[in-house]
Design a protein around this motif. Sequence first.
Motif, PDB file in Angstrom:
ATOM      1  N   UNK A  49     -55.383  -2.713  -1.749  1.00 18.50           N
ATOM      2  CA  UNK A  49     -54.132  -1.975  -1.993  1.00 18.50           C
ATOM      3  C   UNK A  49     -53.587  -2.174  -3.411  1.00 18.50           C
ATOM      4  N   UNK A  50     -53.671  -3.393  -3.929  1.00 17.41           N
ATOM      5  CA  UNK A  50     -53.222  -3.656  -5.302  1.00 17.41           C
ATOM      6  C   UNK A  50     -54.100  -2.931  -6.318  1.00 17.41           C
ATOM      7  N   UNK A  51     -55.380  -2.814  -6.007  1.00 15.47           N
ATOM      8  CA  UNK A  51     -56.291  -2.083  -6.890  1.00 15.47           C
ATOM      9  C   UNK A  51     -55.872  -0.622  -6.970  1.00 15.47           C
ATOM     10  N   UNK A  52     -55.592  -0.029  -5.819  1.00 16.39           N
ATOM     11  CA  UNK A  52     -55.205   1.381  -5.779  1.00 16.39           C
ATOM     12  C   UNK A  52     -53.892   1.645  -6.516  1.00 16.39           C
ATOM     13  N   UNK A  53     -53.001   0.673  -6.488  1.00 18.52           N
ATOM     14  CA  UNK A  53     -51.710   0.826  -7.149  1.00 18.52           C
ATOM     15  C   UNK A  53     -51.764   0.471  -8.635  1.00 18.52           C
ATOM     16  N   UNK A  54     -52.915   0.010  -9.112  1.00 25.82           N
ATOM     17  CA  UNK A  54     -53.069  -0.351 -10.515  1.00 25.82           C
ATOM     18  C   UNK A  54     -52.324  -1.616 -10.895  1.00 25.82           C
ATOM     19  N   UNK A  55     -52.104  -2.508  -9.954  1.00 22.78           N
ATOM     20  CA  UNK A  55     -51.327  -3.719 -10.193  1.00 22.78           C
ATOM     21  C   UNK A  55     -52.163  -4.932 -10.580  1.00 22.78           C
ATOM     22  N   UNK A  56     -53.458  -4.807 -10.567  1.00 27.29           N
ATOM     23  CA  UNK A  56     -54.307  -5.954 -10.870  1.00 27.29           C
ATOM     24  C   UNK A  56     -54.587  -6.046 -12.362  1.00 27.29           C
ATOM     25  N   UNK A  57     -54.487  -7.241 -12.892  1.00 22.65           N
ATOM     26  CA  UNK A  57     -54.834  -7.473 -14.288  1.00 22.65           C
ATOM     27  C   UNK A  57     -56.298  -7.878 -14.417  1.00 22.65           C
ATOM     28  N   UNK A  58     -56.868  -8.371 -13.338  1.00 25.63           N
ATOM     29  CA  UNK A  58     -58.246  -8.851 -13.345  1.00 25.63           C
ATOM     30  C   UNK A  58     -59.213  -7.753 -12.928  1.00 25.63           C
ATOM     31  N   UNK A  59     -60.446  -7.951 -13.328  1.00 27.22           N
ATOM     32  CA  UNK A  59     -61.545  -7.157 -12.783  1.00 27.22           C
ATOM     33  C   UNK A  59     -61.946  -7.844 -11.486  1.00 27.22           C
ATOM     34  N   UNK A  60     -62.388  -7.082 -10.522  1.00 25.50           N
ATOM     35  CA  UNK A  60     -62.782  -7.632  -9.234  1.00 25.50           C
ATOM     36  C   UNK A  60     -64.303  -7.590  -9.106  1.00 25.50           C
ATOM     37  N   UNK A  61     -64.859  -8.728  -8.766  1.00 27.82           N
ATOM     38  CA  UNK A  61     -66.290  -8.846  -8.497  1.00 27.82           C
ATOM     39  C   UNK A  61     -66.436  -9.228  -7.032  1.00 27.82           C
ATOM     40  N   UNK A  62     -67.123  -8.395  -6.274  1.00 24.69           N
ATOM     41  CA  UNK A  62     -67.314  -8.674  -4.853  1.00 24.69           C
ATOM     42  C   UNK A  62     -68.631  -9.421  -4.690  1.00 24.69           C
ATOM     43  N   UNK A  63     -68.521 -10.655  -4.195  1.00 26.09           N
ATOM     44  CA  UNK A  63     -69.689 -11.483  -3.925  1.00 26.09           C
ATOM     45  C   UNK A  63     -70.038 -11.316  -2.454  1.00 26.09           C
ATOM     46  N   UNK A  64     -71.093 -10.574  -2.176  1.00 24.54           N
ATOM     47  CA  UNK A  64     -71.458 -10.294  -0.774  1.00 24.54           C
ATOM     48  C   UNK A  64     -72.009 -11.535  -0.072  1.00 24.54           C
ATOM     49  N   UNK A  65     -72.319 -12.570  -0.819  1.00 25.93           N
ATOM     50  CA  UNK A  65     -72.829 -13.811  -0.226  1.00 25.93           C
ATOM     51  C   UNK A  65     -71.728 -14.837   0.019  1.00 25.93           C
ATOM     52  N   UNK A  66     -70.504 -14.507  -0.345  1.00 27.13           N
ATOM     53  CA  UNK A  66     -69.395 -15.454  -0.216  1.00 27.13           C
ATOM     54  C   UNK A  66     -68.799 -15.384   1.171  1.00 27.13           C
TER      55      UNK A  66
END
Length: 66
Positions: A49-66
Amino acid sequence: IKLWGVDSITVSKKRKEFIWGEASKLINFNVLEKSIKVVSLSELINVFPSMLEGKLLNKILVDVNK
């Protein structure tokens, strides 16, 4: 700011190798690492939801093994 891209269709392999070799010298990986947040797939649902609203300052990396 310079924006370098590699057009994989019209650029020769030799030129692409040169560009990628130069690009790696221009990146400050310490700064880049600080701007990336690693999340699991289950955590992504909370971040999205924060990504869609443009509120994130960080890039998001999805670790599928986490």
